[in-house]
Design a protein around this motif. Structure first.
Motif, mmCIF file in Angstrom:
data_model
loop_
_atom_site.group_PDB
_atom_site.id
_atom_site.type_symbol
_atom_site.label_atom_id
_atom_site.label_comp_id
_atom_site.label_asym_id
_atom_site.label_seq_id
_atom_site.Cartn_x
_atom_site.Cartn_y
_atom_site.Cartn_z
ATOM 1 N N ALA A 1 -2.271 -63.416 -70.925
ATOM 2 C CA ALA A 1 -2.821 -63.410 -69.722
ATOM 3 C C ALA A 1 -1.853 -64.037 -68.640
ATOM 4 C CB ALA A 1 -4.196 -63.882 -69.577
ATOM 5 N N LEU A 2 -1.295 -63.275 -67.863
ATOM 6 C CA LEU A 2 -0.060 -63.456 -67.096
ATOM 7 C C LEU A 2 -0.769 -63.889 -65.757
ATOM 8 C CD1 LEU A 2 2.640 -61.208 -67.940
ATOM 9 C CD2 LEU A 2 1.925 -63.237 -69.259
ATOM 10 N N ASP B 1 -4.937 -51.329 -78.790
ATOM 11 C CA ASP B 1 -4.643 -52.861 -78.759
ATOM 12 C C ASP B 1 -4.668 -53.384 -77.401
ATOM 13 O OD1 ASP B 1 -5.509 -53.209 -81.625
ATOM 14 O OD2 ASP B 1 -3.491 -53.191 -82.168
ATOM 15 N N PRO B 2 -5.401 -54.463 -76.818
ATOM 16 C CA PRO B 2 -4.902 -55.131 -75.844
ATOM 17 C C PRO B 2 -3.810 -55.950 -75.912
ATOM 18 C CG PRO B 2 -6.844 -56.261 -76.846
ATOM 19 C CD PRO B 2 -6.604 -54.844 -77.671
ATOM 20 N N ILE B 3 -2.817 -55.678 -74.991
ATOM 21 C CA ILE B 3 -1.644 -56.547 -75.064
ATOM 22 C C ILE B 3 -1.073 -57.216 -73.889
ATOM 23 C CG2 ILE B 3 -0.632 -54.812 -76.685
ATOM 24 C CD1 ILE B 3 0.644 -54.671 -72.849
ATOM 25 N N ALA B 4 -2.109 -57.370 -72.829
ATOM 26 C CA ALA B 4 -1.787 -58.158 -71.630
ATOM 27 C C ALA B 4 -2.999 -58.211 -70.728
ATOM 28 C CB ALA B 4 -0.600 -57.762 -70.690
ATOM 29 N N ILE B 5 -3.221 -59.409 -70.103
ATOM 30 C CA ILE B 5 -4.047 -59.328 -69.026
ATOM 31 C C ILE B 5 -3.484 -59.839 -67.782
ATOM 32 C CG2 ILE B 5 -6.398 -60.419 -67.896
ATOM 33 C CD1 ILE B 5 -6.989 -61.096 -71.050
ATOM 34 N N THR B 6 -3.279 -58.996 -66.805
ATOM 35 C CA THR B 6 -3.002 -59.217 -65.631
ATOM 36 C C THR B 6 -3.761 -59.044 -64.427
ATOM 37 O OG1 THR B 6 -2.247 -56.967 -64.738
ATOM 38 C CG2 THR B 6 -0.525 -58.190 -66.373
ATOM 39 N N HIS B 7 -3.460 -59.544 -63.106
ATOM 40 C CA HIS B 7 -4.614 -59.487 -62.289
ATOM 41 C C HIS B 7 -4.204 -58.831 -61.009
ATOM 42 C CE1 HIS B 7 -2.797 -62.918 -59.952
ATOM 43 N NE2 HIS B 7 -2.624 -63.605 -61.348
ATOM 44 N N ALA C 1 -9.276 -60.293 -59.866
ATOM 45 C CA ALA C 1 -9.861 -59.713 -60.875
ATOM 46 C C ALA C 1 -8.837 -59.368 -62.282
ATOM 47 C CB ALA C 1 -10.128 -58.106 -60.342
ATOM 48 N N ALA C 2 -9.500 -59.702 -63.249
ATOM 49 C CA ALA C 2 -8.627 -59.578 -64.669
ATOM 50 C C ALA C 2 -8.736 -58.298 -65.210
ATOM 51 C CB ALA C 2 -9.067 -60.640 -65.407
ATOM 52 N N VAL C 3 -7.322 -57.870 -64.969
ATOM 53 C CA VAL C 3 -7.139 -56.529 -65.678
ATOM 54 C C VAL C 3 -6.738 -56.147 -67.020
ATOM 55 C CG1 VAL C 3 -6.266 -54.117 -65.182
ATOM 56 C CG2 VAL C 3 -6.918 -55.497 -63.196
ATOM 57 N N VAL C 4 -7.065 -55.553 -67.796
ATOM 58 C CA VAL C 4 -6.708 -55.420 -69.354
ATOM 59 C C VAL C 4 -5.638 -54.414 -69.370
ATOM 60 C CG1 VAL C 4 -7.633 -55.312 -71.617
ATOM 61 C CG2 VAL C 4 -8.957 -56.149 -70.138
ATOM 62 N N HIS C 5 -4.778 -54.444 -70.125
ATOM 63 C CA HIS C 5 -3.774 -53.290 -70.308
ATOM 64 C C HIS C 5 -3.636 -53.036 -72.138
ATOM 65 C CE1 HIS C 5 -2.559 -53.566 -66.098
ATOM 66 N NE2 HIS C 5 -2.656 -54.785 -66.300
ATOM 67 N N SER C 6 -3.583 -51.925 -72.429
ATOM 68 C CA SER C 6 -3.404 -51.494 -73.868
ATOM 69 C C SER C 6 -2.200 -51.279 -74.095
ATOM 70 C CB SER C 6 -4.419 -50.562 -74.379
ATOM 71 O OG SER C 6 -4.045 -49.364 -73.820
ATOM 72 N N ASN C 7 -1.673 -51.515 -75.331
ATOM 73 C CA ASN C 7 -0.550 -51.211 -75.877
ATOM 74 C C ASN C 7 0.104 -49.597 -75.487
ATOM 75 O OD1 ASN C 7 1.926 -51.766 -77.660
ATOM 76 N ND2 ASN C 7 1.086 -50.252 -78.914
ATOM 77 N N PRO D 1 7.163 -59.296 -59.583
ATOM 78 C CA PRO D 1 6.802 -60.555 -60.241
ATOM 79 C C PRO D 1 6.245 -60.310 -61.585
ATOM 80 C CG PRO D 1 5.243 -59.717 -58.515
ATOM 81 C CD PRO D 1 6.269 -58.700 -58.694
ATOM 82 N N ALA D 2 6.993 -61.541 -62.270
ATOM 83 C CA ALA D 2 6.998 -61.295 -63.636
ATOM 84 C C ALA D 2 5.646 -61.098 -64.269
ATOM 85 C CB ALA D 2 7.955 -62.389 -64.438
ATOM 86 N N ALA D 3 4.916 -61.809 -63.691
ATOM 87 C CA ALA D 3 3.422 -61.762 -64.034
ATOM 88 C C ALA D 3 2.517 -60.680 -63.711
ATOM 89 C CB ALA D 3 2.796 -63.089 -63.720
ATOM 90 N N HIS D 4 3.233 -59.595 -63.557
ATOM 91 C CA HIS D 4 2.436 -58.438 -63.197
ATOM 92 C C HIS D 4 2.835 -57.396 -64.051
ATOM 93 C CE1 HIS D 4 1.036 -54.998 -60.562
ATOM 94 N NE2 HIS D 4 0.516 -56.059 -59.761
ATOM 95 N N ALA D 5 1.701 -56.279 -64.168
ATOM 96 C CA ALA D 5 2.016 -55.166 -64.961
ATOM 97 C C ALA D 5 3.469 -54.521 -64.692
ATOM 98 C CB ALA D 5 0.788 -54.201 -64.729
ATOM 99 N N ALA D 6 3.737 -54.462 -63.548
ATOM 100 C CA ALA D 6 4.741 -53.740 -63.183
ATOM 101 C C ALA D 6 5.858 -54.621 -63.691
ATOM 102 C CB ALA D 6 4.959 -53.415 -61.453
ATOM 103 N N GLY D 7 6.023 -55.980 -63.673
ATOM 104 C CA GLY D 7 6.987 -56.657 -64.283
ATOM 105 C C GLY D 7 7.378 -56.326 -65.720
ATOM 106 N N ILE D 8 6.101 -56.370 -66.532
ATOM 107 C CA ILE D 8 6.125 -55.827 -67.996
ATOM 108 C C ILE D 8 6.759 -54.484 -68.183
ATOM 109 C CG2 ILE D 8 4.657 -55.456 -69.827
ATOM 110 C CD1 ILE D 8 2.444 -57.356 -68.977
#
Length: 541
Positions: free
Chosen positions: A104-105, A171-177, A186-192, A220-227
Motif C-alpha cells: 500500500a504505497l 490478484d491484488p498487487i497494490a493499493i494506491t490512493h 481514498a485507497a484504490v486497489v489494483h489487480s495484476n 510520484p513513485a507511490a502512485h499507480a502511474a509510477g508503478i
C-alpha cells in the motif's frame, strides 16, 4: 536476447502482470547486464545516478523479499510503504509483490495525522518507513505487527528469498490512493491484470515509441502511474531514471540536463513547474517526448515544452533530428488505472481548449446524463462513464465507495466532458467543481484554461464562486510568473475569458503569491481547499 524478442515473449505470457514483471523478465531470458533502474538517491551502498543493472536490481529486490519473508509477510498481507525516496518505495513494491503481499504505497507528502488515519484504515500487517516518516507517525497507534526501517529491509540475504509468487490476473498487487480532494485519500486497489492491461493490449505488441528509449520519470513513485512507468520501462528494456521529487521545476530541469533522457513522464503539476523556468536557456535537446497522465495539461505549458527539445523527422534527405518535441496528453485517474484518452501535440498543432483527444482502443467511453443514465448528444456536456480492463477493482475496505460510482455498467469518473462532431473529447470540469448559475453552468476548469490562454503572464489560476446575498459571485485568483507586473489590471482579460453568464458574476480578480497556493501530495493545486479558504476569508471581511 534483444528487447524486441523479450517483448514478444512477454506479450505471449498470460500470467504476466503488474505484480510480476521482474521475475517474468528472468523467466523469459532477459540479460542480467541489461537496463534495470537508476535512482537519484543512493540505495544499499549503490551510488545515486548510477544504474542498477537488471541483475543488480533483482538482487536488491530479493534481499528485501527475504527480509519481509523472514518476518512472516506473505500472500495477501497488506503492507504500507511510507518513504520519501523513489528507490525505497519501488524496491519494496517489487519485493512485496514477489511474495504475493499487497504493498500500500503512501505518498510521502501527506500530513502525519492524515497518513496515520489512512494507515489505520488499511488494517494492514506491516509498515515500512524512513526516519522522516517514523518521526511524523511517532506516538500513533497504527495497529500493525511489523514496522520496518527502510534501510534495514535491504539487509536481507538475497539467496534466502523464496520462489516468486505466481499471480492470477485478479490478484491484488497494490493499493494506491487518490490525491484527497478534501482530506482523507481514498485507497484504490489494483489487480495484476488491471494495472497492466494497457501495457499488454497496446504497448507490448507495438514497436517501442520514439522517445521511450531513455525515460526520466517525474511521476510520484507511490502512485499507480509510477508503478506503470517502472513496469513499462522494464518491459521495453529502456533506461529509466526515477526521481524522488516532482514539485521542484528547477530540480527536474537539472536532472534532464544531467541525465539526457529522450522522454520525460509526469503529471500536469510538473509541467506547470517546468513552464515557470526559462527553458530556452536550458539544455533540453535530448528530449523528444513529454508524456502526461492524470489531469490534462494546460495549453500554455504544453506550448512552452514542445518549443524545446528535438525529435527525429523523416525528410527527403532521410531521417533528421529537428528542433521541437512532442507532448502526449490525455486524461486519467488512480481509479481509471491508465489514461483513457490520448492526443499528441507539437509546435504545429492547434487542437487545444482542454481537448484530451480520442479514446484508447481498450476504453469504451460514454458521456452520460446521470439523472437518466442516457448518453448526451454531440456537443452537450455529460459525465464520463468508462468501461475498460484498466479500471481498478474497487476501494480497499470500502464497498460502499466501490459501488457508488457505477451506472449502467460504467464507472463514473466524476469528469464533465463533451464530444465534437469529429469525435474529439474535451474536458470542462470536475462534477464537484461546476457551478449552477441557474440554467447555465460555470465550468471552473475550462474557465481557468481560457484565462491562462488569454493572460500570458499568469502561470496558474483558481476560480472561486460562492453565494452572497442570494446570488452567485465569482472571484478569480491569479498566480503570476516572476517577470509579471503584479499591479497590472487584468480584469478585462479575465472577463473576456468567461462566458456571458459567468462574466455577469465576476466580482474581483486577485493576485496571489506562490505561498498562497495550497498543493496536494502530488503537487496539484487543491482547488477545493483554495476555494474553501477564500470563501472563509471573504466572508469575514
Amino acid at each position: 536476447m534483444n528487447g524486441t524478442n523479450i517483448r514478444a515473449r512477454l506479450a505471449a505470457d498470460p500470467e504476466l502482470g503488474a505484480g510480476n514483471v521482474l521475475p517474468k523478465l528472468f523467466e523469459h531470458g532477459a540479460d542480467p547486464e541489461g537496463p534495470g533502474a537508476t535512482f537519484d538517491v543512493p540505495v544499499d551502498g549503490h551510488p545515486a545516478w548510477q544504474e542498477l543493472t537488471l541483475g543488480r536490481l533483482r538482487e536488491r529486490v530479493a534481499a528485501r523479499a527475504a527480509w519481509w519473508h523472514a518476518r512472516g509477510i506473505g500472500p495477501r498481507d497488506p503492507v504500507a510503504v511510507h518513504v520519501s525516496a523513489s528507490a525505497d518505495c519501488l524496491l519494496n513494491f517489487l519485493a512485496l509483490t514477489w511474495l504475493g503481499a499487497i504493498p500500500a504505497l503512501v505518498n510521502p507528502h501527506i500530513p502525519g495525522d492524515i497518513a496515520a488515519e489512512y494507515i489505520r484504515r488499511l488494517r494492514g500487517v506491516g509498515l515500512v518507513t524512513d526516519q522522516e516518516h517514523r518521526e511524523r507517525l511517532a506516538g500513533q497507534d497504527l495497529g500493525i505487527a511489523v514496522h520496518a526501517d527502510a534501510a534495514e529491509a535491504g539487509t536481507g540475504d538475497p539467496a534466502q528469498a523464496p520462489a516468486a509468487y505466481r499471480h492470477h490476473p485478479d490478484d491484488p498487487i497494490a493499493i494506491t490512493h487518490s490525491s484527497g480532494t478534501t482530506r482523507m485519500p481514498a485507497a484504490v486497489v489494483h489487480s495484476n491484470g488491471s494495472l497492466f492491461a494497457a501495457t499488454r493490449l497496446f504497448r507490448l505488441s507495438a514497436p517501442r515509441a520514439r522517445g521511450a528509449e531513455r525515460i526520466l520519470s517525474a511521476l510520484p513513485a507511490a502512485h499507480a502511474a509510477g508503478i506503470s512507468a517502472l513496469n513499462m520501462a522494464l518491459c521495453f528494456r529502456s533506461d529509466l531514471l526515477f526521481l524522488s521529487t516532482q514539485n521542484d521545476g528547477d530540480a527536474v530541469v537539472r536532472a534532464i540536463e544531467r541525465w539526457k533522457p529522450t522522454g520525460v513522464f509526469g503529471f500536469a503539476a510538473t509541467w506547470t513547474q517546468l513552464a515557470r523556468q526559462d527553458l530556452s536557456t536550458r539544455d533540453l535537446d535530448s528530449v523528444s517526448l513529454w508524456f502526461n497522465t492524470g489531469d490534462c495539461a494546460h495549453e500554455p505549458h504544453i506550448r512552452r515544452l514542445v518549443a524545446v527539445g528535438s525529435r527525429e523527422t523523416a525528410t527527403r534527405e532521410g531521417v533528421r533530428r529537428t528542433p521541437g518535441s512532442r507532448f502526449v496528453d490525455g486524461l486519467g485517474s488512480t481509479e481509471m488505472g491508465h489514461s483513457a484518452f490520448h492526443i499528441t501535440h507539437s509546435k504545429d498543432t492547434e487542437r487545444y481548449g482542454r481537448c484530451v483527444g480520442v479514446p484508447h482502443g481498450f476504453a469504451e467511453v460514454a458521456l452520460l446524463d446521470t439523472a437518466t443514465g442516457r448518453e448526451v448528444p454531440v456537443g452537450e456536456v455529460g459525465q464520463l462513464g468508462l468501461k475498460a480492463p484498466t479500471l481498478a477493482p474497487g476501494y480497499w475496505n470500502d464497498s460502499s465507495a466501490t459501488y457508488r460510482n457505477r451506472l449502467g455498467g460504467y464507472y463514473l469518473t466524476g469528469d464533465l466532458m463533451y464530444r465534437d462532431e469529429e469525435g474529439y473529447y474535451f474536458h470542462v470540469d470536475r462534477a464537484v467543481d461546476a457551478v449552477d448559475l441557474g440554467g447555465e453552468w460555470l465550468y471552473t476548469a475550462m474557465t481557468e484554461e481560457r484565462i491562462l490562454a488569454g493572460c500570458p503572464d499568469v502561470h496558474d489560476c483558481t476560480v472561486v464562486s460562492m453565494e452572497v446575498g442570494g446570488r452567485v459571485v465569482t472571484d478569480v485568483l491569479l498566480a503570476l510568473y516572476a517577470t509579471a507586473d503584479p499591479g497590472a489590471d487584468r480584469t478585462a482579460a479575465v472577463r473576456a475569458a468567461l462566458t456571458g453568464a459567468a462574466a455577469a458574476t465576476l466580482r474581483s480578480v486577485v493576485v496571489v503569491s506562490e505561498a498562497d497556493l495550497i498543493v496536494g501530495p502530488t503537487g496539484k493545486v487543491r482547488k477545493f481547499l483554495m476555494r474553501q479558504r477564500h470563501r472563509a476569508q471573504t466572508a469575514a471581511v
